[in-house]
Structure formats: structure tokens, C-alpha cells
Scaffold this motif. Sequence first.
Motif, PDB file in Angstrom:
ATOM      1  N   THR A  47      -6.019  14.479 -47.206  1.00 38.06           N
ATOM      2  CA  THR A  47      -5.069  13.395 -47.468  1.00 38.06           C
ATOM      3  C   THR A  47      -4.372  12.975 -46.179  1.00 38.06           C
ATOM      4  O   THR A  47      -4.264  11.778 -45.877  1.00 38.06           O
ATOM      5  N   GLN A  92     -15.245  17.298 -50.371  1.00 43.82           N
ATOM      6  CA  GLN A  92     -16.117  18.025 -51.308  1.00 43.82           C
ATOM      7  C   GLN A  92     -17.475  18.367 -50.726  1.00 43.82           C
ATOM      8  O   GLN A  92     -18.229  19.121 -51.331  1.00 43.82           O
ATOM      9  N   ASN A 119     -15.626  14.223 -56.033  1.00 40.43           N
ATOM     10  CA  ASN A 119     -14.991  15.385 -56.659  1.00 40.43           C
ATOM     11  C   ASN A 119     -15.059  15.320 -58.174  1.00 40.43           C
ATOM     12  O   ASN A 119     -15.055  16.349 -58.833  1.00 40.43           O
ATOM     13  N   HIS A 179      -8.779  24.379 -47.541  1.00 42.38           N
ATOM     14  CA  HIS A 179      -8.663  25.154 -48.791  1.00 42.38           C
ATOM     15  C   HIS A 179      -9.852  24.971 -49.734  1.00 42.38           C
ATOM     16  O   HIS A 179      -9.992  25.721 -50.699  1.00 42.38           O
ATOM     17  N   LYS A 180     -10.701  23.998 -49.455  1.00 45.58           N
ATOM     18  CA  LYS A 180     -11.891  23.819 -50.290  1.00 45.58           C
ATOM     19  C   LYS A 180     -13.095  24.540 -49.697  1.00 45.58           C
ATOM     20  O   LYS A 180     -14.194  24.494 -50.225  1.00 45.58           O
ATOM     21  N   HIS A 213     -11.509   9.342 -54.347  1.00 49.23           N
ATOM     22  CA  HIS A 213     -10.280  10.055 -54.713  1.00 49.23           C
ATOM     23  C   HIS A 213      -9.106   9.136 -54.349  1.00 49.23           C
ATOM     24  O   HIS A 213      -9.208   8.346 -53.418  1.00 49.23           O
ATOM     25  N   ARG A 260     -13.992  19.296 -66.129  1.00 47.09           N
ATOM     26  CA  ARG A 260     -14.832  19.496 -64.946  1.00 47.09           C
ATOM     27  C   ARG A 260     -14.966  20.982 -64.623  1.00 47.09           C
ATOM     28  O   ARG A 260     -13.991  21.664 -64.385  1.00 47.09           O
ATOM     29  N   ARG A 288     -10.951  22.198 -64.619  1.00 51.24           N
ATOM     30  CA  ARG A 288      -9.971  21.137 -64.449  1.00 51.24           C
ATOM     31  C   ARG A 288     -10.218  20.088 -65.513  1.00 51.24           C
ATOM     32  O   ARG A 288     -11.366  19.794 -65.845  1.00 51.24           O
ATOM     33  N   ASP A 293     -15.047  10.911 -46.104  1.00 50.47           N
ATOM     34  CA  ASP A 293     -14.193  11.893 -46.766  1.00 50.47           C
ATOM     35  C   ASP A 293     -15.081  13.083 -47.137  1.00 50.47           C
ATOM     36  O   ASP A 293     -15.860  13.029 -48.086  1.00 50.47           O
ATOM     37  N   SER A 341     -10.631  19.437 -45.898  1.00 48.76           N
ATOM     38  CA  SER A 341      -9.521  20.348 -46.200  1.00 48.76           C
ATOM     39  C   SER A 341     -10.009  21.783 -46.115  1.00 48.76           C
ATOM     40  O   SER A 341     -11.032  22.125 -46.726  1.00 48.76           O
ATOM     41  N   SER A 391      -6.677   9.575 -52.639  1.00 48.53           N
ATOM     42  CA  SER A 391      -6.268   9.674 -51.227  1.00 48.53           C
ATOM     43  C   SER A 391      -7.142   8.822 -50.313  1.00 48.53           C
ATOM     44  O   SER A 391      -6.795   8.610 -49.156  1.00 48.53           O
TER      45      SER A 391
HETATM   46  N1  7TS Z   1     -10.951  13.599 -51.269  1.00 48.30           N
HETATM   47  C1  7TS Z   1     -11.675  14.261 -52.178  1.00 48.30           C
HETATM   48  C2  7TS Z   1     -13.104  13.862 -52.422  1.00 48.30           C
HETATM   49  C3  7TS Z   1     -11.102  15.327 -52.862  1.00 48.30           C
HETATM   50  O1  7TS Z   1     -11.840  15.994 -53.755  1.00 48.30           O
HETATM   51  C4  7TS Z   1      -9.764  15.682 -52.611  1.00 48.30           C
HETATM   52  C5  7TS Z   1      -9.078  16.767 -53.386  1.00 48.30           C
HETATM   53  C6  7TS Z   1      -9.070  14.986 -51.622  1.00 48.30           C
HETATM   54  C7  7TS Z   1      -9.692  13.944 -50.988  1.00 48.30           C
HETATM   55  C8  7TS Z   1      -7.695  15.363 -51.220  1.00 48.30           C
HETATM   56  O2  7TS Z   1      -7.702  16.608 -50.595  1.00 48.30           O
HETATM   57  P1  7TS Z   1      -6.348  17.368 -50.235  1.00 48.30           P
HETATM   58  O3  7TS Z   1      -6.785  18.710 -49.799  1.00 48.30           O
HETATM   59  O4  7TS Z   1      -5.688  16.584 -49.169  1.00 48.30           O
HETATM   60  O5  7TS Z   1      -5.545  17.377 -51.507  1.00 48.30           O
HETATM   61  N2  7TS Z   1      -9.604  16.952 -54.690  1.00 48.30           N
HETATM   62  C9  7TS Z   1      -9.045  17.675 -55.671  1.00 48.30           C
HETATM   63  C10 7TS Z   1      -9.667  17.861 -56.913  1.00 48.30           C
HETATM   64  O6  7TS Z   1     -10.763  17.419 -57.217  1.00 48.30           O
HETATM   65  N3  7TS Z   1      -8.879  18.599 -57.702  1.00 48.30           N
HETATM   66  O7  7TS Z   1      -7.774  18.924 -57.005  1.00 48.30           O
HETATM   67  C11 7TS Z   1      -7.867  18.344 -55.751  1.00 48.30           C
END
Ligand code: 7TS
Length: 407
Positions: A95, A203, A175, A225-226, A123, A379, A359, A200, A223, A125
Amino acid sequence: MTLDIQNIRGQFPVLDQEVNGKPLIYLDNAATTQKPKAVLEALSSYYTHDNSNIHRGAHTLADRATRTYEKTRSAVRSFLNSKEEEEIIFTKGTTEGINLVASTFGRKFIKEGDEIIISTLEHHSNIVPWQMLCEEKGAVLKVIPINDKGEILIDEFDKLLTEKTKLVSIVHASNALGTINPIEEVISKAHKIGARVLIDGAQSSAHLEIDVQALDCDFFVMSAHKIYGPTGLGVLYGKREVLEAMPPYQGGGEMIKEVTFDKTTYNEIPFKFEAGTPNIADVIAFQKAIEFVNDLGKSNIRAHEESLLTYAVDKLSNIKGFIPVGTADKKVSVLSFLINGMHPFDVGMMLDASGIAVRTGHHCTQPLMNRFDLEGTVRASFSVYNTKEEVDRLVESVSKIAKLKNK
Ligand code: 7TS
């Protein structure tokens, strides 16, 4: 190579617990993945032994912390295969990476009447920052439509591209549906008319090999954390020439060369975009997450996750009332579905009662849900530590839930 999944599971302490009296089955990996011990230990070790502010202290701890922090930058460089470490900027996450590009590149280079292209799969964001920019600049946001399987229509993309297009910002893997976009084609078509491209990778980065030089994208965001790393941390890759042409994002310490009350000169990249004390501990721990992925090998991880996805789709498709949403030919391990006659939220609650974490909702992709005339989906998203037995339990629970409304 076949992965030893039990051994891998042993590295994730969080998985070893009961939820609502049942062994936890964690299938919300697209939201965030769990963290291996090596990441947890790196966090604890940093605060126990090395905690210090970086890039400025003239003492041993500061030097140690700085070197370990910068080692992660080097690990990320090779993870994405960028040409230079300076092209790797640490952010709070995907984001923030997109917002950074919108408010620096966007503010400088997007003018009234210019066009930005995104896709229906984005998404929020990767929608809202561009809407905000377009509103401010009088620019136009255009959207690539999709087919009923959840794949972008490349012919329609061709029609949207004009000499006014300045930026294409598109998700690598959705996502909400799992669709993998043909980004190579998108990038090369956008470049032909002189537009920049942001990918982006939130995912895709945990599942697909990423080579930003081969892709030739101008920006790539992700990110930590993913990808088994800490929350509150992300990466923005940008080509040197583009990053250097962009104004800074935030003002403060670290991003300056020299400050006087009359004028400030800015630091070189990447520091120009890293104002203030960064997320040192999490950056350092992220290196362990990257090592975890590299040790297993992304192609091995992907093969395991794909086998789980295929197995789950096969089994679930036999259930009366099961409706898959998003059936693209190329997907990451995301399975969105509905159960006929039931609200996704209720399905999620019932699965949680069986210890299964999924989710439910719009997944921050409301325009995509609108395209399918849906409020949301359920999901399930698979990671390297999930097993066939866990899929069996998902199938068993979904089957019981579906029977409530589908006799
Ligand atoms: N873009 C995609 C494709 C995402 O899946 C997410 C987060 C973001 C951007 C934003 O990432 P962040 O780390 O900055 O929040 N997707 C999800 C989801 O699918 N469930 O929770 C967060």
C-alpha cells in the motif's frame, strides 16, 4: 524436489494449536502468511543484542545493525533480480509503495488530461491512490475489463492504450481470484507507447519467480508479511533513472544531504525515499524469510501449492451447491467460492467453528465483486505448510455446510 511438509510445519509454531477445539487449519495465507521460527528468532535476537539506530551512530552496535539491515537490501536485490541495491526501497508495505509512487512520480509526471490504466482485478490499494491523483490533477483513470473467468481482456487493453497513457498499474496475481495476469505482454505494450508500468506483486512474490530486469517493469511493489516476513514492511523496486527523477516522498532525517533554513538538498537513492528511523528489526528479520523461501525454492513451493489447489477444486466441485468464483487458466493458490443459498460470512463463521481460517467478504476488491454481481466470496488460500489432509477437512466441512441449503 518434493518438500518435507511436516518438517516445514515444524518451523511454524503458530500452526501447532487448537481453535474452537479443533486443530487449526490456516487457509488465509493471501491475507498474511505465518512466520517461521528463524524470523521470530531474528526479531528477538536483534532487540536482545543489536538494537541501535542505523546509518548514523559511530559505535559498534550501530555499525552492526546498519550492516545487517543493508544485508537485507542485498537479499531483496537478488530476490527480485534488480540491477542495483539502490533500486530497493523499504516501505511499510504494498500500500505504501503504491502511494509513494502516486505522490512522487504521479505528482511530478501526471498532468491534466493524462491517462492511467488499471484493471478490474485491482486491490483497493491499487485503485484509490490513482483516483486521488486523478482528482487532484484532472487526469483520467481507465480500467481494463475482464471475462467471466476473471482474466483481463488484452484486446480491450490495446484499445485503452493511447499517447495520453502515462502509467499502467496492474496486479501480478489477483488476491481475490488468484488470476495471474500476462504482465510481460502488458509491460511491453505499455512501453511501446512510452508509458511507465507498476506491478503490484503483493500476491505473486511468494509464489512466482520475479525478475524485474527480465520483466522490464518500472516499479514493482510487495509486502514482506505475505512472504513469511514481518508485518508493516514492504519493498518498492524502481528503475534507477525513474527513482532519481522523482521528488522525495516524506521529508525528515536520512533523506537529506544538507539542510539550511534556506534550502535542503536530498540524499541519493534509496535513502531519498527512506525518511526517518526505518523499521530496522523487521527489515533484519525479513532476510530470514527470504532465506526460507530460497532454501525451499519457489518452484517447489509453487508445485506444492498448485497440487493443493487442484486437489481442492477437484474435490469441492463434486459438492452440490459449490460455486467457484474465478476460474482463470493461470492462477496462484487462491480459491474463491460461494455456497448456493448462503452468505459468505456465515460460511466463514461455520468453517471457523471447525478450526478452519478462511477470509470472507470483498477482499478489498469491491469493483471486482461488482463485476460478478457479488457482495463477496469465501476465500481459501494455500501456502507451503498446508497439507492434503487439511484440504480433506476443508472439503468435509464445506460439504456439511452446503447440505444445509442444498438437499
Ligand atoms: N495488493 C494486493 C494484490 C493485495 O493482495 C494486498 C493485500 C495489497 C495490495 C495490500 O497489501 P498491504 O500489505 O499493503 O496491506 N491483500 C490482502 C488480502 O487479500 N487480504 O488481506 C490483505
